[in-house]
Design a protein around this motif. Structure first.
Motif, PDB file in Angstrom:
ATOM      1  N   MET A   1      44.992  35.024  39.418  1.00 20.12           N
ATOM      2  CA  MET A   1      45.468  35.106  37.948  1.00 20.12           C
ATOM      3  C   MET A   1      44.518  35.139  36.919  1.00 20.12           C
ATOM      4  O   MET A   1      43.251  34.923  37.241  1.00 20.12           O
ATOM      5  CB  MET A   1      46.223  33.837  37.838  1.00 20.12           C
ATOM      6  CG  MET A   1      45.382  32.369  37.778  1.00 20.12           C
ATOM      7  SD  MET A   1      46.431  30.854  37.455  1.00 20.12           S
ATOM      8  CE  MET A   1      47.199  30.860  35.781  1.00 20.12           C
ATOM      9  N   GLN A   2      44.744  35.730  35.770  1.00 22.11           N
ATOM     10  CA  GLN A   2      43.994  35.897  34.681  1.00 22.11           C
ATOM     11  C   GLN A   2      44.686  35.562  33.443  1.00 22.11           C
ATOM     12  O   GLN A   2      45.792  36.146  33.189  1.00 22.11           O
ATOM     13  CB  GLN A   2      43.351  37.391  34.731  1.00 22.11           C
ATOM     14  CG  GLN A   2      42.430  37.512  33.411  1.00 22.11           C
ATOM     15  CD  GLN A   2      42.401  38.887  33.172  1.00 22.11           C
ATOM     16  OE1 GLN A   2      43.354  39.698  33.076  1.00 22.11           O
ATOM     17  NE2 GLN A   2      41.226  39.298  32.548  1.00 22.11           N
ATOM     18  N   PRO A   3      44.215  34.591  32.742  1.00 22.11           N
ATOM     19  CA  PRO A   3      42.886  33.835  32.807  1.00 22.11           C
ATOM     20  C   PRO A   3      43.315  32.786  34.045  1.00 22.11           C
ATOM     21  O   PRO A   3      44.450  32.543  34.320  1.00 22.11           O
ATOM     22  CB  PRO A   3      42.711  33.103  31.548  1.00 22.11           C
ATOM     23  CG  PRO A   3      44.015  33.302  30.907  1.00 22.11           C
ATOM     24  CD  PRO A   3      44.946  34.379  31.313  1.00 22.11           C
ATOM     25  N   GLY A   4      42.280  32.049  34.277  1.00 19.18           N
ATOM     26  CA  GLY A   4      42.569  30.891  35.263  1.00 19.18           C
ATOM     27  C   GLY A   4      42.116  31.058  36.689  1.00 19.18           C
ATOM     28  O   GLY A   4      42.144  30.091  37.397  1.00 19.18           O
ATOM     29  N   LYS A   5      41.263  32.082  37.214  1.00 20.15           N
ATOM     30  CA  LYS A   5      41.084  32.407  38.471  1.00 20.15           C
ATOM     31  C   LYS A   5      40.156  31.398  38.946  1.00 20.15           C
ATOM     32  O   LYS A   5      40.643  31.021  40.365  1.00 20.15           O
ATOM     33  CB  LYS A   5      40.153  33.810  38.484  1.00 20.15           C
ATOM     34  CG  LYS A   5      39.963  34.274  39.940  1.00 20.15           C
ATOM     35  CD  LYS A   5      40.082  35.880  39.847  1.00 20.15           C
ATOM     36  CE  LYS A   5      39.548  36.268  41.348  1.00 20.15           C
ATOM     37  NZ  LYS A   5      38.189  36.354  41.612  1.00 20.15           N
ATOM     38  N   PRO A   6      39.310  30.581  38.555  1.00 14.61           N
ATOM     39  CA  PRO A   6      38.555  29.739  39.174  1.00 14.61           C
ATOM     40  C   PRO A   6      39.279  28.312  39.574  1.00 14.61           C
ATOM     41  O   PRO A   6      38.601  27.404  39.927  1.00 14.61           O
ATOM     42  CB  PRO A   6      37.151  29.518  38.550  1.00 14.61           C
ATOM     43  CG  PRO A   6      37.442  30.491  37.236  1.00 14.61           C
ATOM     44  CD  PRO A   6      38.700  31.022  37.326  1.00 14.61           C
ATOM     45  N   LEU A   7      40.407  28.047  39.021  1.00 16.95           N
ATOM     46  CA  LEU A   7      41.133  26.898  39.017  1.00 16.95           C
ATOM     47  C   LEU A   7      41.138  26.258  40.749  1.00 16.95           C
ATOM     48  O   LEU A   7      41.316  26.850  41.589  1.00 16.95           O
ATOM     49  CB  LEU A   7      42.658  26.935  38.919  1.00 16.95           C
ATOM     50  CG  LEU A   7      43.599  25.856  39.056  1.00 16.95           C
ATOM     51  CD1 LEU A   7      43.208  24.793  37.919  1.00 16.95           C
ATOM     52  CD2 LEU A   7      44.978  26.266  39.110  1.00 16.95           C
TER      53      LEU A   7
ATOM     54  N   GLY B   1      36.665  26.551  32.558  1.00 17.98           N
ATOM     55  CA  GLY B   1      36.319  25.884  31.375  1.00 17.98           C
ATOM     56  C   GLY B   1      36.574  26.957  30.048  1.00 17.98           C
ATOM     57  O   GLY B   1      36.828  26.539  29.251  1.00 17.98           O
ATOM     58  N   ASN B   2      36.995  28.066  30.417  1.00 21.63           N
ATOM     59  CA  ASN B   2      37.257  28.823  29.234  1.00 21.63           C
ATOM     60  C   ASN B   2      38.728  28.251  28.600  1.00 21.63           C
ATOM     61  O   ASN B   2      39.516  28.096  29.222  1.00 21.63           O
ATOM     62  CB  ASN B   2      37.600  30.256  29.560  1.00 21.63           C
ATOM     63  CG  ASN B   2      36.439  31.248  29.543  1.00 21.63           C
ATOM     64  OD1 ASN B   2      35.708  31.048  28.441  1.00 21.63           O
ATOM     65  ND2 ASN B   2      36.152  32.092  30.511  1.00 21.63           N
ATOM     66  N   PRO B   3      38.716  28.002  27.069  1.00 17.43           N
ATOM     67  CA  PRO B   3      39.837  27.169  26.706  1.00 17.43           C
ATOM     68  C   PRO B   3      41.228  27.623  27.043  1.00 17.43           C
ATOM     69  O   PRO B   3      42.029  26.888  27.008  1.00 17.43           O
ATOM     70  CB  PRO B   3      39.121  27.288  25.326  1.00 17.43           C
ATOM     71  CG  PRO B   3      37.772  27.382  25.229  1.00 17.43           C
ATOM     72  CD  PRO B   3      37.552  28.297  26.237  1.00 17.43           C
ATOM     73  N   ILE B   4      41.459  29.214  26.910  1.00 15.50           N
ATOM     74  CA  ILE B   4      42.621  29.418  27.324  1.00 15.50           C
ATOM     75  C   ILE B   4      42.944  29.448  28.610  1.00 15.50           C
ATOM     76  O   ILE B   4      44.218  29.027  28.963  1.00 15.50           O
ATOM     77  CB  ILE B   4      42.836  31.136  26.688  1.00 15.50           C
ATOM     78  CG1 ILE B   4      41.999  31.301  25.569  1.00 15.50           C
ATOM     79  CG2 ILE B   4      44.304  31.567  26.739  1.00 15.50           C
ATOM     80  CD1 ILE B   4      42.502  29.966  24.433  1.00 15.50           C
ATOM     81  N   SER B   5      41.945  29.733  29.529  1.00 14.43           N
ATOM     82  CA  SER B   5      42.112  29.463  30.939  1.00 14.43           C
ATOM     83  C   SER B   5      42.532  28.002  31.186  1.00 14.43           C
ATOM     84  O   SER B   5      43.515  27.598  32.062  1.00 14.43           O
ATOM     85  CB  SER B   5      40.943  29.842  31.812  1.00 14.43           C
ATOM     86  OG  SER B   5      40.263  31.138  31.213  1.00 14.43           O
ATOM     87  N   THR B   6      41.867  27.168  30.440  1.00 16.83           N
ATOM     88  CA  THR B   6      42.189  25.702  30.895  1.00 16.83           C
ATOM     89  C   THR B   6      43.879  25.367  30.543  1.00 16.83           C
ATOM     90  O   THR B   6      44.349  24.732  31.094  1.00 16.83           O
ATOM     91  CB  THR B   6      41.401  24.835  29.767  1.00 16.83           C
ATOM     92  OG1 THR B   6      40.046  25.198  29.817  1.00 16.83           O
ATOM     93  CG2 THR B   6      41.380  23.381  30.021  1.00 16.83           C
TER      94      THR B   6
ATOM     95  N   GLY C   1      39.682  37.707  24.945  1.00 11.40           N
ATOM     96  CA  GLY C   1      39.629  37.118  26.386  1.00 11.40           C
ATOM     97  C   GLY C   1      39.763  35.628  26.268  1.00 11.40           C
ATOM     98  O   GLY C   1      40.142  34.914  25.333  1.00 11.40           O
ATOM     99  N   SER C   2      39.363  35.031  27.338  1.00 10.26           N
ATOM    100  CA  SER C   2      39.844  33.604  27.650  1.00 10.26           C
ATOM    101  C   SER C   2      39.252  32.511  27.045  1.00 10.26           C
ATOM    102  O   SER C   2      39.380  31.296  27.135  1.00 10.26           O
ATOM    103  CB  SER C   2      40.023  33.190  29.099  1.00 10.26           C
ATOM    104  OG  SER C   2      38.799  33.742  29.827  1.00 10.26           O
ATOM    105  N   GLY C   3      38.446  32.884  25.887  1.00 12.77           N
ATOM    106  CA  GLY C   3      37.813  31.856  25.138  1.00 12.77           C
ATOM    107  C   GLY C   3      38.407  31.894  23.584  1.00 12.77           C
ATOM    108  O   GLY C   3      37.871  31.099  22.834  1.00 12.77           O
TER     109      GLY C   3
HETATM  110  O1  MOO Z   1      40.033  33.391  34.395  1.00 13.70           O
HETATM  111 MO1  MOO Z   1      38.721  33.152  33.462  1.00 13.70          MO
HETATM  112  O2  MOO Z   1      39.938  32.257  33.311  1.00 13.70           O
HETATM  113  O3  MOO Z   1      39.362  35.051  32.916  1.00 13.70           O
HETATM  114  O4  MOO Z   1      38.315  33.546  31.762  1.00 13.70           O
END
Ligand code: MOO
Ligand SMILES: Nc1nc2c(c(=O)[nH]1)N[C@H]1C(S)=C(S)[C@@H](COP(=O)(O)OP(=O)(O)OC[C@H]3O[C@@H](n4cnc5c(N)ncnc54)[C@H](O)[C@@H]3O)O[C@H]1N2
Length: 411
Positions: free
Chosen positions: A281-287, A308-313, A377-379
């Motif tokens: 998924m994007q954002p959120g891939k490293p979950l 950590g990227n705030p929108i991913s969070t 982007g996801s920040g």
């Molecule tokens: O998923 Mo990262 O969550 O694209 O920035």
């Protein structure tokens, strides 16, 4: 560093979370004053303390009568207001009583004609030409909404305005609700500073802990903000150990590929079992989602390592943490809140992953529409705050066209 576990597709990852959520036992309960129960979960069934309605109730202002009598004019012999009962003695055929909405129907009668549907001449009424009336019309029979002793709300119901009104109608000034799960929030990262510090030029304010705390509280949890954990193994481990007395741990940051992304390594050192270490998924891939083993002191404990990227969070919170938390707060297992809307512009998808992009959803009754808000982007917290939902663009499709009906994740 990546721990040994897979990267799953979105649906697979969600199914994994829901499967584990279903194993969570219900929490202890406590008794709270009715109004303090908003957003909590019922730990007892609410029973009707008497029939609802408690008497055959008129639903209209008008005249109570025998439906079969109205072929000829009827004599009005009195009135009944809400809160009163008919005290005027026997009601002969050929009579009617003026009645107000919410008042009890006299036993002898079986219908109410709306005031707009009669013609009155002094003490006499008759039905306006073209109108009819059936037995039972404009009456809600005693006990038809609920019988005394019947359960009107089951254990596990999330309490909002509708439930509070019903509990009040059943005479309940206090309710037994589940205790809120304690959710430890650990932000990781050497670049982070607390809200009351002045950040240096390269430093970043720890906004994730605050965003998460607000989301946790809204999803029925009690947020416990722990101090920022720097990117050092020993300190990260100490902070995670200090979170073991909570019901759930949310870590933010340190889950990607960087040299100082130590979260999984430290969790692994503590014996963690990983259910997945990434989601397509994007954002959120490293979950990351997993569970720490029981110790002499503490039972097993689920954790999420949120990117950590705030929108991913925030997106990963809505998709995965919220369903787990709702269950931990005693509610039934349920997934995220998806609805559908018509896309108003062309948008690019990605073949390899699900995109969830900040968007604005018009809650229009006839044709809900969704448009992307545009982001860096996801920040991009500013873009996220201009959005009220996330447009969901599933994988294996590279173009979504204006006019397509797509799924939207509400938040
Ligand atoms: O998923 Mo990262 O969550 O694209 O920035
Ligand atoms: N080589 C690769 N690099 C990255 C990948 C990848 O697959 N390969 N994935 C990217 C993705 S996607 C994301 S999301 C981020 C996630 O990284 P981490 O979870 O390790 O997060 P950090 O590196 O610690 O921080 C990322 C970003 O977010 C800011 N941040 C972190 N914590 C907070 C907080 N509490 N409050 C506010 N902002 C926070 C941090 O300063 C960074 O700017 O990794 C990509 N890289």
């Amino acid at each position: 560093m990546q721990a040994a576990a897979g990267v799953l597709g979105f649906d697979e990852a969600l199914a994994k979370v829901l499967e584990h959520a279903a194993t969570v036992p219900r929490p202890q309960s406590e008794t709270l004053a009715l109004l303090a129960c908003a957003d909590r979960v019922l730990a007892e069934a609410i029973l009707a303390d008497r029939d609802q309605p408690p008497f055959d109730r008129s639903t209209r202002d008008g005249f109570a009568l025998r439906a079969a009598d109205i072929t000829t004019p009827l004599k009005v012999v009195g009135q009944i207001r809400a809160g009163e009962q008919w005290q005027g003695g026997a009601l002969e055929h050929g009579t009617a009583v003026e009645i107000m909405t919410g008042a009890p129907i006299p036993l002898a009668y079986d219908a109410v004609v709306m005031i707009e549907h009669i013609e009155r001449d002094k003490d006499s009424i008759r039905l306006t030409a073209g109108r009819t009336i059936r037995s039972g019309e404009n009456i809600v029979p005693q006990g038809s909404e609920a019988k005394a002793g019947q359960s009107v709300l089951p254990v596990g119901t999330v309490i909002e305005g509708a439930e509070i009104a019903l509990a009040a109608a059943c005479g309940r000034s206090e309710l037994q609700v589940f205790r809120r799960p304690r959710v430890a929030i650990v932000a990781t990262g050497d670049e982070l500073v607390t809200l009351n510090a002045t950040p240096g030029p390269q430093q970043i304010r720890n906004s994730n802990s605050y965003g998460l705390a607000a989301l946790v509280a809204r999803a029925g949890g009690e947020p416990v903000q722990l101090p920022i954990a720097p990117d050092r193994r020993a300190e990260l481990e100490r902070t995670i150990r200090s979170a073991r007395d909570s019901d759930l741990i949310l870590l933010s940051g340190g889950v990607s590929m960087g040299k100082y992304d130590l979260v999984e390594e430290v969790l692994e050192g503590l014996g963690a079992e990983f259910f997945f270490t990434g989601v397509k998924m994007q954002p959120g891939k490293p979950l990351v989602f997993g569970r720490l083993p029981a110790t002499d002191e503490f039972p097993t404990q689920f954790f999420f390592g949120l990117p950590g990227n705030p929108i991913s969070t925030q997106v990963t919170f809505h998709c995965f943490v919220e369903p787990m938390l709702r269950r931990m707060s005693g509610a039934a297992v349920q997934g995220p809140r998806f609805v559908q809307a018509t896309l108003v512009e062309d948008v690019a998808g990605r073949a390899d992953l699900m995109r969830l992009l900040p968007a604005w959803w018009t809650a229009d009754r006839v044709r809900p529409e969704v448009r992307l808000v545009g982001w860096q982007g996801s920040g991009d917290l500013a873009a996220n705050a201009r959005a009220n939902c996330y447009a969901v663009l599933p994988p294996e499709r590279e173009r979504f066209a204006a006019g397509d009906v797509i799924t939207v994740l509400l938040r």
